[in-house]
Design an enzyme around this catalytic site. Sequence first.
Site, PDB file in Angstrom:
ATOM      1  N   ARG A 159       0.851  -1.178   0.041  1.00  0.00           N
ATOM      2  CA  ARG A 159      -0.118   0.134  -0.270  1.00  0.00           C
ATOM      3  C   ARG A 159       0.847   1.176   0.094  1.00  0.00           C
ATOM      4  NH1 ARG A 159      -2.924  -3.871  -0.331  1.00  0.00           N
ATOM      5  NH2 ARG A 159      -4.911  -4.377   0.948  1.00  0.00           N
ATOM      6  N   SER A 228     -11.243   0.406   3.766  1.00  0.00           N
ATOM      7  CA  SER A 228     -10.474   0.138   4.997  1.00  0.00           C
ATOM      8  C   SER A 228     -10.005   1.428   5.277  1.00  0.00           C
ATOM      9  CB  SER A 228      -9.425  -0.800   4.691  1.00  0.00           C
ATOM     10  OG  SER A 228      -9.810  -1.849   4.079  1.00  0.00           O
ATOM     11  N   GLU A 324      -5.597   4.943   6.206  1.00  0.00           N
ATOM     12  CA  GLU A 324      -5.208   4.771   4.830  1.00  0.00           C
ATOM     13  C   GLU A 324      -5.539   5.832   3.882  1.00  0.00           C
ATOM     14  OE1 GLU A 324      -5.760   0.512   2.817  1.00  0.00           O
ATOM     15  OE2 GLU A 324      -6.895   1.828   1.694  1.00  0.00           O
TER      16      GLU A 324
HETATM   17  P1  FAD Z   1      -8.805   9.241  -4.943  1.00  0.00           P
HETATM   18  O1  FAD Z   1      -9.371   9.453  -3.970  1.00  0.00           O
HETATM   19  O2  FAD Z   1      -9.396  10.419  -6.047  1.00  0.00           O
HETATM   20  O3  FAD Z   1      -7.246   9.652  -4.781  1.00  0.00           O
HETATM   21  C1  FAD Z   1      -6.527   8.960  -4.200  1.00  0.00           C
HETATM   22  C2  FAD Z   1      -4.924   9.565  -3.867  1.00  0.00           C
HETATM   23  O4  FAD Z   1      -4.243   9.556  -4.977  1.00  0.00           O
HETATM   24  C3  FAD Z   1      -5.165  11.261  -3.513  1.00  0.00           C
HETATM   25  O5  FAD Z   1      -3.849  11.456  -2.722  1.00  0.00           O
HETATM   26  C4  FAD Z   1      -5.143  11.874  -4.942  1.00  0.00           C
HETATM   27  O6  FAD Z   1      -4.605  13.189  -4.818  1.00  0.00           O
HETATM   28  C5  FAD Z   1      -4.059  10.875  -5.760  1.00  0.00           C
HETATM   29  N1  FAD Z   1      -4.409  10.823  -7.085  1.00  0.00           N
HETATM   30  C6  FAD Z   1      -5.451  10.329  -7.703  1.00  0.00           C
HETATM   31  N2  FAD Z   1      -5.462  10.359  -8.964  1.00  0.00           N
HETATM   32  C7  FAD Z   1      -4.148  10.757  -9.258  1.00  0.00           C
HETATM   33  C8  FAD Z   1      -3.546  10.933 -10.258  1.00  0.00           C
HETATM   34  N3  FAD Z   1      -3.999  10.739 -11.711  1.00  0.00           N
HETATM   35  N4  FAD Z   1      -1.998  11.385 -10.447  1.00  0.00           N
HETATM   36  C9  FAD Z   1      -1.615  11.953  -9.036  1.00  0.00           C
HETATM   37  N5  FAD Z   1      -2.203  11.867  -8.027  1.00  0.00           N
HETATM   38  C10 FAD Z   1      -3.450  10.989  -7.929  1.00  0.00           C
HETATM   39  N6  FAD Z   1      -8.141   0.033  -2.080  1.00  0.00           N
HETATM   40  C11 FAD Z   1      -7.305  -0.998  -2.229  1.00  0.00           C
HETATM   41  O7  FAD Z   1      -5.990  -1.026  -2.501  1.00  0.00           O
HETATM   42  N7  FAD Z   1      -8.049  -2.205  -2.159  1.00  0.00           N
HETATM   43  C12 FAD Z   1      -9.278  -2.477  -2.307  1.00  0.00           C
HETATM   44  O8  FAD Z   1      -9.647  -3.381  -2.169  1.00  0.00           O
HETATM   45  C13 FAD Z   1     -10.220  -1.352  -1.787  1.00  0.00           C
HETATM   46  N8  FAD Z   1     -11.376  -1.272  -1.623  1.00  0.00           N
HETATM   47  C14 FAD Z   1     -12.235  -0.396  -1.379  1.00  0.00           C
HETATM   48  C15 FAD Z   1     -13.345  -0.508  -1.090  1.00  0.00           C
HETATM   49  C16 FAD Z   1     -14.053   0.600  -1.038  1.00  0.00           C
HETATM   50  C17 FAD Z   1     -15.731   0.606  -0.579  1.00  0.00           C
HETATM   51  C18 FAD Z   1     -13.559   2.087  -0.996  1.00  0.00           C
HETATM   52  C19 FAD Z   1     -14.566   3.303  -1.020  1.00  0.00           C
HETATM   53  C20 FAD Z   1     -12.524   2.206  -1.201  1.00  0.00           C
HETATM   54  C21 FAD Z   1     -11.600   0.825  -1.546  1.00  0.00           C
HETATM   55  N9  FAD Z   1     -10.170   1.108  -1.585  1.00  0.00           N
HETATM   56  C22 FAD Z   1      -9.316  -0.001  -1.798  1.00  0.00           C
HETATM   57  C23 FAD Z   1      -9.483   2.448  -1.741  1.00  0.00           C
HETATM   58  C24 FAD Z   1      -9.567   3.169  -3.160  1.00  0.00           C
HETATM   59  O9  FAD Z   1     -10.561   2.685  -3.766  1.00  0.00           O
HETATM   60  C25 FAD Z   1      -8.364   3.172  -3.985  1.00  0.00           C
HETATM   61  O10 FAD Z   1      -7.214   3.762  -3.279  1.00  0.00           O
HETATM   62  C26 FAD Z   1      -8.376   3.751  -5.297  1.00  0.00           C
HETATM   63  O11 FAD Z   1      -7.277   3.585  -5.969  1.00  0.00           O
HETATM   64  C27 FAD Z   1      -8.580   5.261  -5.083  1.00  0.00           C
HETATM   65  O12 FAD Z   1      -9.128   5.859  -6.280  1.00  0.00           O
HETATM   66  P2  FAD Z   1      -9.571   7.155  -6.694  1.00  0.00           P
HETATM   67  O13 FAD Z   1      -9.539   7.602  -8.276  1.00  0.00           O
HETATM   68  O14 FAD Z   1     -10.617   7.220  -5.890  1.00  0.00           O
HETATM   69  O15 FAD Z   1      -8.390   8.012  -5.919  1.00  0.00           O
HETATM   70  P1  NAP Z   2     -10.098 -10.659   4.608  1.00  0.00           P
HETATM   71  O1  NAP Z   2     -10.034 -11.564   3.319  1.00  0.00           O
HETATM   72  O2  NAP Z   2     -11.256 -11.169   5.591  1.00  0.00           O
HETATM   73  O3  NAP Z   2      -8.667 -10.811   5.310  1.00  0.00           O
HETATM   74  C1  NAP Z   2      -8.619 -10.046   6.381  1.00  0.00           C
HETATM   75  C2  NAP Z   2      -7.332  -9.421   6.864  1.00  0.00           C
HETATM   76  O4  NAP Z   2      -6.445 -10.506   6.781  1.00  0.00           O
HETATM   77  C3  NAP Z   2      -6.905  -8.664   5.585  1.00  0.00           C
HETATM   78  O5  NAP Z   2      -6.427  -7.490   6.166  1.00  0.00           O
HETATM   79  C4  NAP Z   2      -5.988  -9.242   4.996  1.00  0.00           C
HETATM   80  O6  NAP Z   2      -4.614  -8.643   4.429  1.00  0.00           O
HETATM   81  C5  NAP Z   2      -5.582 -10.551   5.946  1.00  0.00           C
HETATM   82  N1  NAP Z   2      -5.330 -11.769   5.222  1.00  0.00           N
HETATM   83  C6  NAP Z   2      -6.066 -12.719   5.084  1.00  0.00           C
HETATM   84  N2  NAP Z   2      -5.890 -13.680   4.578  1.00  0.00           N
HETATM   85  C7  NAP Z   2      -4.412 -13.483   3.888  1.00  0.00           C
HETATM   86  C8  NAP Z   2      -3.198 -14.227   3.658  1.00  0.00           C
HETATM   87  N3  NAP Z   2      -3.449 -15.221   3.016  1.00  0.00           N
HETATM   88  N4  NAP Z   2      -2.170 -13.422   3.442  1.00  0.00           N
HETATM   89  C9  NAP Z   2      -1.723 -12.278   4.069  1.00  0.00           C
HETATM   90  N5  NAP Z   2      -2.882 -11.628   4.518  1.00  0.00           N
HETATM   91  C10 NAP Z   2      -4.028 -12.260   4.783  1.00  0.00           C
HETATM   92  O7  NAP Z   2     -10.158  -9.072   4.392  1.00  0.00           O
HETATM   93  P2  NAP Z   2     -11.370  -8.346   3.782  1.00  0.00           P
HETATM   94  O8  NAP Z   2     -11.612  -6.968   4.880  1.00  0.00           O
HETATM   95  O9  NAP Z   2     -12.624  -9.170   3.319  1.00  0.00           O
HETATM   96  O10 NAP Z   2     -10.916  -7.658   2.320  1.00  0.00           O
HETATM   97  C11 NAP Z   2     -10.570  -8.499   1.301  1.00  0.00           C
HETATM   98  C12 NAP Z   2      -9.324  -8.044   0.448  1.00  0.00           C
HETATM   99  O11 NAP Z   2      -9.805  -6.684   0.053  1.00  0.00           O
HETATM  100  C13 NAP Z   2      -8.270  -7.702   1.270  1.00  0.00           C
HETATM  101  O12 NAP Z   2      -7.099  -8.145   0.697  1.00  0.00           O
HETATM  102  C14 NAP Z   2      -8.231  -6.255   1.739  1.00  0.00           C
HETATM  103  O13 NAP Z   2      -6.823  -5.649   1.769  1.00  0.00           O
HETATM  104  C15 NAP Z   2      -8.909  -5.739   0.241  1.00  0.00           C
HETATM  105  N6  NAP Z   2      -9.818  -4.491   0.907  1.00  0.00           N
HETATM  106  C16 NAP Z   2      -9.060  -3.331   0.926  1.00  0.00           C
HETATM  107  C17 NAP Z   2      -9.924  -2.272   1.014  1.00  0.00           C
HETATM  108  C18 NAP Z   2      -9.221  -0.827   1.206  1.00  0.00           C
HETATM  109  O14 NAP Z   2      -9.915   0.115   1.299  1.00  0.00           O
HETATM  110  N7  NAP Z   2      -7.731  -0.699   1.063  1.00  0.00           N
HETATM  111  C19 NAP Z   2     -11.210  -2.209   1.407  1.00  0.00           C
HETATM  112  C20 NAP Z   2     -11.818  -3.489   1.305  1.00  0.00           C
HETATM  113  C21 NAP Z   2     -11.046  -4.641   0.787  1.00  0.00           C
HETATM  114  P3  NAP Z   2      -4.577  -7.675   3.389  1.00  0.00           P
HETATM  115  O15 NAP Z   2      -5.666  -6.534   3.437  1.00  0.00           O
HETATM  116  O16 NAP Z   2      -3.288  -7.297   3.171  1.00  0.00           O
HETATM  117  O17 NAP Z   2      -4.911  -8.456   1.925  1.00  0.00           O
END
Ligand code: FAD
Ligand code: NAP
Length: 328
Positions: A159, A228, A324
């Site tokens: 991340r 998250s 995050e």
């Molecule tokens: P924004 O919120 O618009 O921007 C995010 C950051 O990036 C800001 O700092 C912005 O300034 C910068 N930025 C955006 N575009 C550019 C660009 N073109 N150039 C330079 N800087 C830029 N994230 C995960 O990693 N895994 C997940 O599974 C995941 N699940 C999610 C589920 C939900 C319901 C939600 C709401 C979010 C989730 N996220 C997840 C977080 C999010 O979706 C990601 O971080 C995504 O990449 C954000 O995209 P955005 O276009 O909305 O970014």
């Molecule tokens: P999940 O699968 O229930 O897992 C719970 C946690 O355990 C997560 O944080 C995941 O880490 C970790 N985990 C589970 N299995 C693992 C493995 N085999 N090796 C390493 N780490 C493990 O999680 P969930 O909440 O339903 O989300 C599913 C996936 O979507 C996750 O990968 C999560 O990161 C991603 N997600 C991200 C966001 C976001 O906003 N960033 C939002 C929703 C979902 P990791 O998170 O590192 O995978």
Amino acid sequence: MIDLRDYSTFKIGGTTSHVFSLHNEKDTIEASDYAEKENKRLIIIGEGSNTIFSDNTDTFVIGHMNMKGINLIEDTKTTILTASAGEIWDNIVVHSINAGLSGIEALSGIPGTVGAAPIQNIGAYGSEVADTLISVSVYNRKNKSFESLTKEQCEFSYRDSIFKKHPEQYIILGISLRLSTSTPSLPSYASLKFDPEKEITGLYIREVVLATRANKLPDYKLIPNCGSFFKNPFVDVETFKKIQEKYPNIPHFETPSGLIKLFAGWLIEQADCKTLESKNIGFYENNKLVLFNKGDANFDELTHVIQTTQNRVKEIFGVDIEPEPNLY
Ligand code: FAD
Ligand code: NAP
């Protein structure tokens, strides 16, 4: 004035007088030069699904990324997918699956744009965008030049990337990914339940991922949230052992760096942080790692919930958890 709540899926924040819609390289230079001349911060926004604005935004210039385009370039055993920064990430996942390509199917359903994907190296179910990424094309505001950064130059880790280390220096214009024509590999996360009878295809993996996500995540269009809210913390073995003595069932993962990954969601649940929710900020019932705006939240209220949650987790486990989303 323009309401920045409309540029964040958490739906809080102040106003600004300047939003540039970025459709091409010329727009990008214009927005960058304007912000520099006026001595203002330029924040690039995609869908705003990982961005939260404070009330003090009137000196911000917003660059709303709208550059479009997806291309497939056939190679021998792989195909290169290029996409412009304003494309919706999930659309390129669908595009790749429809073209019979594998590599990003486990990243199905992640909200946001292509341009934001490298910023925090989006990840889910053991995959991350860095796994397939070849290069990122950027406008480097420091050098005032268009550049292509290789995957190594992006310094990706969990991340994290160079873009987080040098915020506001790079405007991402597009990415290229190397996708495979082979059968996709099955993600091994226990939370994904695959039917052993079914043929493994990108489409099948996508369906299981989307169904699993729908159970655990609120739809941000209905319930404002940024996914998250806290990153999973990593601790050294000594710290981990101390925590494990007290909490023998603590879920954890050993990583190649030697650090132990803990699960922020579990720490929050065990620390009973739900009791810290406020009038307008809640912890989502099915997944306590997700904070949501009950409707009328403001930045101060959110900051209070963030701090009390961090303090509670620190007090109980001795571990720091960091938000995050990008807070401005
Ligand atoms: P924004 O919120 O618009 O921007 C995010 C950051 O990036 C800001 O700092 C912005 O300034 C910068 N930025 C955006 N575009 C550019 C660009 N073109 N150039 C330079 N800087 C830029 N994230 C995960 O990693 N895994 C997940 O599974 C995941 N699940 C999610 C589920 C939900 C319901 C939600 C709401 C979010 C989730 N996220 C997840 C977080 C999010 O979706 C990601 O971080 C995504 O990449 C954000 O995209 P955005 O276009 O909305 O970014
Ligand atoms: P999940 O699968 O229930 O897992 C719970 C946690 O355990 C997560 O944080 C995941 O880490 C970790 N985990 C589970 N299995 C693992 C493995 N085999 N090796 C390493 N780490 C493990 O999680 P969930 O909440 O339903 O989300 C599913 C996936 O979507 C996750 O990968 C999560 O990161 C991603 N997600 C991200 C966001 C976001 O906003 N960033 C939002 C929703 C979902 P990791 O998170 O590192 O995978």
